[in-house]
Design an enzyme around this catalytic site. Structure first.
Site, PDB file in Angstrom:
ATOM      1  N   HIS A  26       9.023  55.904 -48.787  1.00  0.00           N
ATOM      2  CA  HIS A  26       8.596  56.623 -47.577  1.00  0.00           C
ATOM      3  C   HIS A  26       7.086  56.486 -47.387  1.00  0.00           C
ATOM      4  O   HIS A  26       6.303  57.257 -47.936  1.00  0.00           O
ATOM      5  CB  HIS A  26       8.980  58.100 -47.701  1.00  0.00           C
ATOM      6  N   HIS A  34       3.913  55.319 -44.315  1.00  0.00           N
ATOM      7  CA  HIS A  34       3.550  54.997 -42.932  1.00  0.00           C
ATOM      8  C   HIS A  34       2.430  53.967 -43.000  1.00  0.00           C
ATOM      9  O   HIS A  34       1.336  54.278 -43.483  1.00  0.00           O
ATOM     10  CB  HIS A  34       3.091  56.258 -42.191  1.00  0.00           C
ATOM     11  N   LEU A  35       2.705  52.747 -42.539  1.00  0.00           N
ATOM     12  CA  LEU A  35       1.697  51.680 -42.623  1.00  0.00           C
ATOM     13  C   LEU A  35       0.911  51.534 -41.319  1.00  0.00           C
ATOM     14  O   LEU A  35      -0.061  50.799 -41.266  1.00  0.00           O
ATOM     15  CB  LEU A  35       2.354  50.349 -43.019  1.00  0.00           C
ATOM     16  N   ASP A  70      11.779  59.402 -38.514  1.00  0.00           N
ATOM     17  CA  ASP A  70      10.791  60.211 -39.233  1.00  0.00           C
ATOM     18  C   ASP A  70       9.527  60.462 -38.414  1.00  0.00           C
ATOM     19  O   ASP A  70       9.067  59.613 -37.655  1.00  0.00           O
ATOM     20  CB  ASP A  70      10.406  59.548 -40.552  1.00  0.00           C
ATOM     21  N   HIS A  83      14.146  63.431 -41.222  1.00  0.00           N
ATOM     22  CA  HIS A  83      13.026  64.380 -41.310  1.00  0.00           C
ATOM     23  C   HIS A  83      13.601  65.709 -40.829  1.00  0.00           C
ATOM     24  O   HIS A  83      13.675  65.950 -39.626  1.00  0.00           O
ATOM     25  CB  HIS A  83      11.899  63.844 -40.407  1.00  0.00           C
ATOM     26  N   ASP A 115       5.315  59.799 -48.782  1.00  0.00           N
ATOM     27  CA  ASP A 115       5.050  60.104 -47.374  1.00  0.00           C
ATOM     28  C   ASP A 115       3.589  59.760 -47.035  1.00  0.00           C
ATOM     29  O   ASP A 115       2.927  60.492 -46.276  1.00  0.00           O
ATOM     30  CB  ASP A 115       5.373  61.568 -47.046  1.00  0.00           C
ATOM     31  N   PHE A 117      -0.893  66.137 -38.936  1.00  0.00           N
ATOM     32  CA  PHE A 117      -0.243  66.397 -40.222  1.00  0.00           C
ATOM     33  C   PHE A 117      -0.297  65.150 -41.097  1.00  0.00           C
ATOM     34  O   PHE A 117      -0.182  64.033 -40.607  1.00  0.00           O
ATOM     35  CB  PHE A 117       1.239  66.745 -39.994  1.00  0.00           C
ATOM     36  N   GLY A 118      -0.431  65.342 -42.400  1.00  0.00           N
ATOM     37  CA  GLY A 118      -0.204  64.225 -43.329  1.00  0.00           C
ATOM     38  C   GLY A 118      -1.390  63.867 -44.179  1.00  0.00           C
ATOM     39  O   GLY A 118      -2.543  64.086 -43.802  1.00  0.00           O
TER      40      GLY A 118
HETATM   41 ZN   LIG Z   1       8.605  63.137 -41.962  1.00  0.00          ZN
END
Ligand SMILES: [Zn+2]
Length: 447
Positions: free
Chosen positions: A63, A65-66, A155, A182, A308, A326-327
């Site tokens: 999981h 995110h690129l 997601d 998600h 994530d 977020f993140g």
């Molecule tokens: Zn997510």
């Protein structure tokens, strides 16, 4: 003549083959040629694995995110892959919430082409459940599968309706793919920015209750039972979600789940100070939730650890808490957090760590890896459990620095990462690794 390297006497952890002991691994022609005790060197270059270093099947982060295509100021596939191998990961699965969304074969092919150019970690694209991840109509799973997607997910957002989730589970089954959800009820989440509880109340932040997650996990378990499809719960954070997953597993439902390092390390007490680097979705939850995640990691109810990894530019995070995205980034801190928080505190064994970070992600996604079986591509992680690291975001390979763990001193480091028999990352802070560089890069001697 293909390169042959004999890794001597490392602690080989290969749970799929029941191996846990000091063994030799022969890497030849890009594959794991042999694993055993006191293997003959023959014409291979011999490297003594540094004392205490674990040799295990390559770690897989299912999981991340690129951000490419579309948000290259946060991350590119090349910088994300550099971060992955520096974090000990030989493969990552990337979420489709790029711009445009990965909801068609052309985008999937672009991601795969960029990953091949980067030539570091393997990249497995995840396709969108719905066109544009808008939640209206399903994307063409067959096209996505043929182009190289290994799973589907919306997601960043939940699969909005039960009907869409039902259809997604049915359709994905035809192609042997899991649906990664998600889980978050949008009406319960509302405008929330932090876990609903004492801390959010104290700080005047709008809350997101744990039930916003668990209510959708329960829905998804029910729909997986109904359809026979496979559902995987992304970044699980709430104790009632774990209960729903356990119930499902007991009933034989095809449900799996992952937990992130930040959710097993931190609680909402980290919110004091309003650091936007502790703003993530799902939010950091309270003590009982974190304890439940630790229990699930230990007893097998949790299947995978996934980061994530969510890079954001400094300027985007450098705003007031309510407005920040977020993140957090996670690829380059995961191994240290797992050792420090789980292995060294006897929550899990090193072998269980390999299951959570390699064996199970490979099985859930149906991709290569997860073992050091003779003949498989030589994707190998070398980990130094006792080497102390100070997390320094300025040194990240990732294009982004948004981590709450900067300055933390953690015990456990990545020593080296090997993908397809090539040394793609070496941590020279780990004593004894220089010999690896020499063995993997020295020119071939004539034979
Ligand atoms: Zn997510």
């Amino acid at each position: 003549m293909a390169m042959r390297v004999l890794l001597k006497n490392g602690r080989v952890l290969d749970p799929r083959n029941g191996r846990d002991g000091h063994l030799d691994v022969l890497v030849a022609g890009g594959v794991v040629a042999r694993v055993g005790r006191d293997l003959p060197a023959g014409d291979a270059r011999v490297v003594e694995v540094p004392a205490g270093v674990i040799v295990c099947p390559g770690l897989i982060d299912m999981h991340v995110h690129l951000r490419e295509p579309g948000q290259e100021h946060k991350e590119t596939i090349a910088t994300g892959c550099a971060a992955a191998v520096a974090g000990g990961f030989t493969a990552v699965a990337c979420m489709p919430n790029t711009d445009p969304v990965n909801d068609q074969a052309a985008i999937t092919q672009l991601i795969i082409a960029r990953a091949e150019e980067a030539n570091l970690a393997r990249v497995y694209p995840i396709g969108a459940v719905s066109a544009g991840s808008k939640g209206d109509r399903l994307s063409e799973f067959g096209d996505l599968r043929r182009a190289g997607c290994v799973a589907v997910s919306d997601d960043g957002r939940p699969v909005a309706t039960a009907l869409l989730m039902r259809r997604a589970l049915e359709y994905a089954s035809l192609f042997g793919m899991p649906v990664i959800d998600h889980c978050e009820d949008p009406s319960l989440k509302g405008e929330g920015v932090a876990h609903e509880g004492f801390q959010a109340a104290l700080l005047g932040l709008r809350g997101i209750p744990g039930e916003a997650e668990s209510i959708m996990v329960e829905r998804d378990v029910t729909l997986a039972a109904m359809t026979g499809g496979r559902v995987h719960v992304a970044h699980m954070s709430a104790r009632d979600s774990l209960r729903a997953v356990r119930d499902g597993k007991q009933r034989g439902v095809h449900v799996t789940c992952e937990v992130t390092p930040h959710h097993f390390t931190l609680t909402d007490e980290a919110l004091a100070g309003y650091d936007t680097n502790v703003k993530m979705n799902p939010p950091l939850r309270e003590r009982l939730d974190r304890e439940a995640m630790l229990e699930g990691l230990a007893d097998g109810s949790v299947d995978a650890i996934a980061t994530d990894h969510a890079p954001h530019h400094h300027d985007e995070k450098h705003v007031e808490f309510d407005r920040a995205p977020f993140g957090i980034v996670g690829l380059e801190t995961a191994v240290s957090l797992v050792f420090d928080q789980l292995v060294h505190r006897a929550v899990i064994t090193p072998a269980r760590m390999v299951e959570l970070m390699s064996v199970n992600p490979a099985a859930i996604l149906g991709v290569a890896g997860g073992s050091l079986t003779e003949g498989v591509p030589a994707d190998i992680s070398l980990l130094a459990p006792d080497v102390e690291v100070t997390i320094d975001p300025a040194r990240f390979r990732s294009r982004s620095r948004n981590t709450p763990f900067g300055g933390r001193v953690l015990r456990g480091a990545v020593a080296a990462t090997i993908v397809g028999g090539r040394l793609v990352y070496l941590n020279d802070a780990v004593a004894g690794t220089a010999a690896l560089a020499a063995a993997f890069t020295a020119p071939e001697e004539p034979r």
